[in-house]
Scaffold this motif. Structure first.
Motif, PDB file in Angstrom:
ATOM      1  N   TYR A  44       3.745  19.390  28.903  1.00  0.00           N
ATOM      2  CA  TYR A  44       3.452  19.108  30.318  1.00  0.00           C
ATOM      3  C   TYR A  44       1.951  18.980  30.598  1.00  0.00           C
ATOM      4  O   TYR A  44       1.496  18.050  31.254  1.00  0.00           O
ATOM      5  CB  TYR A  44       4.038  20.247  31.153  1.00  0.00           C
ATOM      6  N   TYR A  45       1.143  19.898  30.076  1.00  0.00           N
ATOM      7  CA  TYR A  45      -0.289  19.912  30.382  1.00  0.00           C
ATOM      8  C   TYR A  45      -1.148  19.281  29.278  1.00  0.00           C
ATOM      9  O   TYR A  45      -2.370  19.217  29.398  1.00  0.00           O
ATOM     10  CB  TYR A  45      -0.768  21.353  30.619  1.00  0.00           C
ATOM     11  N   SER A  88      -3.219  14.134  31.596  1.00  0.00           N
ATOM     12  CA  SER A  88      -2.145  14.970  31.082  1.00  0.00           C
ATOM     13  C   SER A  88      -0.828  14.203  31.048  1.00  0.00           C
ATOM     14  O   SER A  88      -0.665  13.164  31.713  1.00  0.00           O
ATOM     15  CB  SER A  88      -1.978  16.212  31.962  1.00  0.00           C
ATOM     16  N   TYR A 137       1.868  15.223  32.381  1.00  0.00           N
ATOM     17  CA  TYR A 137       2.400  15.292  33.750  1.00  0.00           C
ATOM     18  C   TYR A 137       1.862  14.161  34.616  1.00  0.00           C
ATOM     19  O   TYR A 137       2.633  13.482  35.311  1.00  0.00           O
ATOM     20  CB  TYR A 137       2.043  16.636  34.372  1.00  0.00           C
ATOM     21  N   ARG A 138       0.532  13.930  34.598  1.00  0.00           N
ATOM     22  CA  ARG A 138      -0.043  12.886  35.448  1.00  0.00           C
ATOM     23  C   ARG A 138       0.427  11.503  35.022  1.00  0.00           C
ATOM     24  O   ARG A 138       0.658  10.627  35.869  1.00  0.00           O
ATOM     25  CB  ARG A 138      -1.577  12.955  35.411  1.00  0.00           C
ATOM     26  N   LYS A 140      -2.974  16.515  26.953  1.00  0.00           N
ATOM     27  CA  LYS A 140      -3.518  15.176  27.145  1.00  0.00           C
ATOM     28  C   LYS A 140      -2.698  14.173  26.336  1.00  0.00           C
ATOM     29  O   LYS A 140      -2.288  14.454  25.197  1.00  0.00           O
ATOM     30  CB  LYS A 140      -4.979  15.108  26.692  1.00  0.00           C
ATOM     31  N   GLN A 159       7.648  16.445  41.758  1.00  0.00           N
ATOM     32  CA  GLN A 159       7.091  17.237  40.660  1.00  0.00           C
ATOM     33  C   GLN A 159       8.214  17.845  39.829  1.00  0.00           C
ATOM     34  O   GLN A 159       8.145  17.887  38.595  1.00  0.00           O
ATOM     35  CB  GLN A 159       6.178  18.326  41.224  1.00  0.00           C
TER      36      GLN A 159
END
Length: 266
Positions: free
Chosen positions: A145-146, A101, A103-104, A148, A129
């Protein structure tokens, strides 16, 4: 008054590859806090080698490279990690984990502040975070944010790269051809993001670019490389477009290639 960070100094830096190719030769360069330096030159002139040497993505053969007075070439262990954190890298090919994602990918810029096991399990502090969300908001990607990384456009992926770089809390951003392959509209968005970091946060930006127009529009200083050597170094107020003719002239080529502009240059 606190000392301003983001100062780079290269002293007599040379890089010779194992096959004998000279990447850099006797480079001396001082870049101060808050400068927006754009490095120009032909392909193979040493631009990427210079940029990657600054945060020691590869070693040099000779010389010293100081980031805020600390020689990164002599550093090791924790000291090396701390110096590297201050000079974040933005890559031409985005360097994202496409199956992860947004985020990651952004949080991967924070792993240098955690033990390896903690980062591997994604056990990040709440404040980090929140920092990730704030940095995504700065590049107008909080709504992704979520998502891919593979589902983003090239420009969006590069802006994720900027948000990731910000997670290091750097004083210097090194950008290696960050808008190569992007369309003119997206190029403008990415360059404006970098310019805001320079003007609003006082970050030192060092960026490799082929586009003469972008260099003239965004840089506070232009450095020209040729055959691994600095042949040009002027503040933007002293730069004349005709100066690029010599920087971009190939051996035996008398054409004024520096007069050619793409649409993104205009």
């Amino acid at each position: 008054m606190l000392d301003k960070k983001g100062n780079i100094e290269l002293k007599d830096v040379s890089k010779v590859y194992p096959n004998g190719v000279v990447g850099l030769k006797d480079v001396n360069l001082t870049i101060g806090h808050g400068e927006f330096v754009m490095i120009v030159g032909l392909s193979g002139s040493g631009k990427s080698t210079l940029l990657r040497a600054i945060n020691r993505l590869h070693d040099v053969t000779e010389g010293a490279i100081l980031i805020d007075g600390q020689d990164i070439m002599k550093a090791s262990g924790d000291k090396l990690h701390k110096i590297r954190r201050s000079a974040a890298m933005i890559f031409q090919n985005y360097n994202l984990v496409k199956t992860s994602s947004v985020y990651r990918n952004v949080m991967s810029g924070r792993v240098g502040y955690y033990p390896a096991w903690q980062a591997a399990f994604g056990l990040f502090k709440k404040e980090d975070q929140e920092m990730a969300a704030a940095n995504l908001a700065r590049v107008n990607l909080l709504d992704k944010y979520y998502v891919k990384a593979r589902d983003l456009s090239g420009g969006q992926q590069q802006r994720v790269g900027i948000a990731r770089a910000l997670m290091q809390k750097p004083s210097v951003i090194l950008a290696d051809e960050p808008v190569s392959g992007l369309d003119p509209k997206t190029t403008k968005v990415v360059m404006n993001d970098l310019k805001k970091l320079n003007e609003e946060d006082g970050m030192t930006i060092i960026l490799n670019v082929h586009s003469i127009g972008l260099a003239l529009k965004y840089a506070s200083r232009i450095v020209g490389l040729k055959n691994g050597q600095i042949i040009y170094d002027k503040p933007i107020t002293e730069v004349d477009k005709r100066d690029f003719k010599e920087i971009y002239r190939e051996a035996g080529d008398d054409r004024a290639t520096a007069d050619d502009e793409t649409e993104e240059d205009k």
